[in-house]
Motif scaffolding. Structure first.
Motif, PDB file in Angstrom:
ATOM      1  N   UNK A  35       0.845  -1.209   0.000  1.00  0.00           N
ATOM      2  CA  UNK A  35       0.000   0.000   0.000  1.00  0.00           C
ATOM      3  C   UNK A  35       0.865   1.239   0.000  1.00  0.00           C
ATOM      4  N   UNK A  36       0.585   2.146  -0.894  1.00  0.00           N
ATOM      5  CA  UNK A  36       1.254   3.453  -0.868  1.00  0.00           C
ATOM      6  C   UNK A  36       0.190   4.516  -0.704  1.00  0.00           C
ATOM      7  N   UNK A  37       0.340   5.294   0.338  1.00  0.00           N
ATOM      8  CA  UNK A  37      -0.615   6.371   0.559  1.00  0.00           C
ATOM      9  C   UNK A  37       0.064   7.710   0.448  1.00  0.00           C
ATOM     10  N   UNK A  38      -0.668   8.655  -0.087  1.00  0.00           N
ATOM     11  CA  UNK A  38      -0.112   9.980  -0.308  1.00  0.00           C
ATOM     12  C   UNK A  38       0.316  10.619   0.998  1.00  0.00           C
ATOM     13  N   UNK A  39      -0.551  10.552   2.017  1.00  0.00           N
ATOM     14  CA  UNK A  39      -0.213  11.194   3.282  1.00  0.00           C
ATOM     15  C   UNK A  39       0.598  10.243   4.142  1.00  0.00           C
ATOM     16  N   UNK A  40       1.582   9.594   3.514  1.00  0.00           N
ATOM     17  CA  UNK A  40       2.361   8.577   4.207  1.00  0.00           C
ATOM     18  C   UNK A  40       3.273   9.106   5.292  1.00  0.00           C
TER      19      UNK A  40
END
Lengths: 190, 276
Positions: free
Chosen positions: A142-147
């Motif tokens: 999973x890659x999230x923008x607000x990581x």
């Protein structure tokens, strides 16, 4: 003695029929998964299909049948995206393994939930047993923008570890709603 | 004399004719089967070649593969239909999916424990006037009416979300109990007692200490129906058990509160292996 020869032939026939079915499916899957048509190409095809078909009735579905089918499916899809708040922007899958009882597919999915965007990759294993089909997720990434947010990254890594795709989406949905609510509230007071 | 003899000859001839027919039928059948095998082998080889060619073509270029023959308009449409269907199937993985119906929506709530998808449940909602549940497959021990009364009219999304919490927690509890019975049956003494909601589990299991085994009794109560971990755990050992085991019982009790049941048992097994 003749009966056993018959049996040998019959067994081979059955295994060949199975093999043919799997090969045909593999060919179809490959065609489907390695092709891409843009929305304009789809629209153009609808128009040209309606033109060339005029008057013929082959026993295939008519253009209006296919068009109606496509519209119904797209309506369902856009309803779901609107209702759940989860918008998928792209999806691709590749069938990695396919036998009579077992299918493994690699999926790539990206989208957003309200203002939070995500990119996912996972493997989906489906197995046919006596009564039903079981589905298991593995290799979830999973890659999230607000990581950068530590809470988010902790959540993401534990979800990845457990292959918890369902929990990811459910939590994403409620987090995004809360985030959005907070953002709106903040803007309101600005 | 003569008649009898004639009859006998007739009978023999008849027998021979029947046998002859049988043999011919058998040979015909074999020939048919052989031909069918050849036919299928040819079909299979052609398909294999087609698939190989397809894959070679893909190895050459990355990304988009365009058919050497321009795809027909029908093929393009069929591609799009399959593609949208695939995306609808992905929604199943998110936990809430569905399709529009003439009178409303039919929702599907899927459940999963970590990466394993479990049962899914359907709700056929009518949305023309006030929202009504027309049909559903939610088990009777899930408080559907309560949840509907609270949320269905005002916030369908919230209704589905709360229902999903209940269903997923139930599915998770059931999964843990099933895993325990399937994977650790050798450690369980007697039967594992559970109710339909799987929020009350009672069973006995064996604990070994200094090469002796002692039975422990466990009672797990899952007071929060939206949770798949117990709120109350009671682990007890028999009165004749050594005092040191009381500590073990307390440790296990604590573990059951924090960790999924089958995972807790997995850790017991590995802990014991390392001690021995």
């Amino acid at each position: 003695m003749d009966n056993s020869i018959c049996q040998v032939y019959e067994d081979e026939i059955q295994s060949l029929e199975e093999e043919i079915k799997l090969l045909a499916e593999k060919y179809e899957d490959n065609q489907q998964e390695s092709t891409f048509f843009s929305d304009e190409e789809i629209l153009m095809s609808i128009k040209s299909f309606q033109r060339e078909f005029q008057g013929q009735s082959k026993g295939h579905e008519s253009p209006s049948d296919l068009k109606a089918q496509l519209e119904s499916l797209e309506t369902d899809l856009s309803f779901l995206m609107k209702f759940t708040g989860i918008q998928f922007t792209s999806h691709s899958k590749k069938t990695v393994e396919k036998t009579t009882n077992r299918t493994v597919q690699k999926h790539r999915l990206s989208g957003n939930c309200h203002s939070l965007s995500f990119q996912l990759e996972f493997q989906l294993l489906e197995m046919q047993n006596k009564e039903n089909v079981s589905a298991v997720i593995t290799d979830l990434s999973i890659i999230m923008e607000s990581g950068e947010d530590s809470d988010v990254s902790k959540f993401v890594s534990s979800t990845e570890e457990q292959g918890n795709l369902l929990t990811f989406f459910r939590s994403l949905s409620s987090y995004a709603e809360w985030y959005e609510h907070r953002r709106c509230t903040f803007l309101h007071f600005k | 004399g003569v008649f009898a003899h004639l009859e006998m000859l007739e009978a023999r001839a008849h027998e021979a004719a029947v046998k002859q027919e049988e043999t011919e039928q058998q040979e015909e059948k074999l020939a048919r089967l052989k031909a069918r095998v050849q036919e299928l082998r040819l079909q299979r080889d052609e398909l294999r070649a087609k698939v190989d060619l397809q894959q070679k073509g893909q190895l050459g270029k990355e990304g988009v593969l365009s058919d050497p023959a321009q795809p027909s308009a029908r093929a393009v449409l069929e591609w799009k239909i399959k593609s949208v269907k695939a995306m609808l199937q992905v929604f199943y993985l998110t936990g809430i999916s569905g399709k529009l119906t003439k009178r409303g929506v039919c929702f599907c709530i899927s459940t999963a424990y970590e990466g394993t998808y479990l049962d899914s449940y359907h709700l056929d909602l009518l949305t023309k006037a006030e929202v009504q549940i027309h049909r559903h497959s939610v088990p009777i021990f899930i408080p559907l009416e309560q949840i509907a009364k609270k949320y269905l009219q005002t916030d369908i999304r919230r209704f589905l979300s709360v229902l999903s919490d209940h269903l997923n927690a139930y599915a998770g509890r059931r999964y843990q109990a099933d895993q325990l019975q399937d994977r650790f049956s050798d450690r369980i003494e007697g039967t594992l007692q559970r109710n339909s909601l799987c929020n009350l589990l009672v069973f006995n299991y064996n604990v070994s200490s200094k090469s002796k085994t002692f039975p422990f009794n466990v009672r797990l109560l899952y007071g929060d129906l939206c949770c798949s971990l117990p709120t109350e755990v009671t682990v007890s050992c028999t009165p004749d058990a050594p005092a040191s085991l009381a500590e073990t019982a307390a440790a296990h009790s604590d573990l059951f509160r924090r960790v999924a049941l089958h995972k807790a048992f997995r850790s017991f097994s590995s802990a014991e292996e390392s001690v021995d």
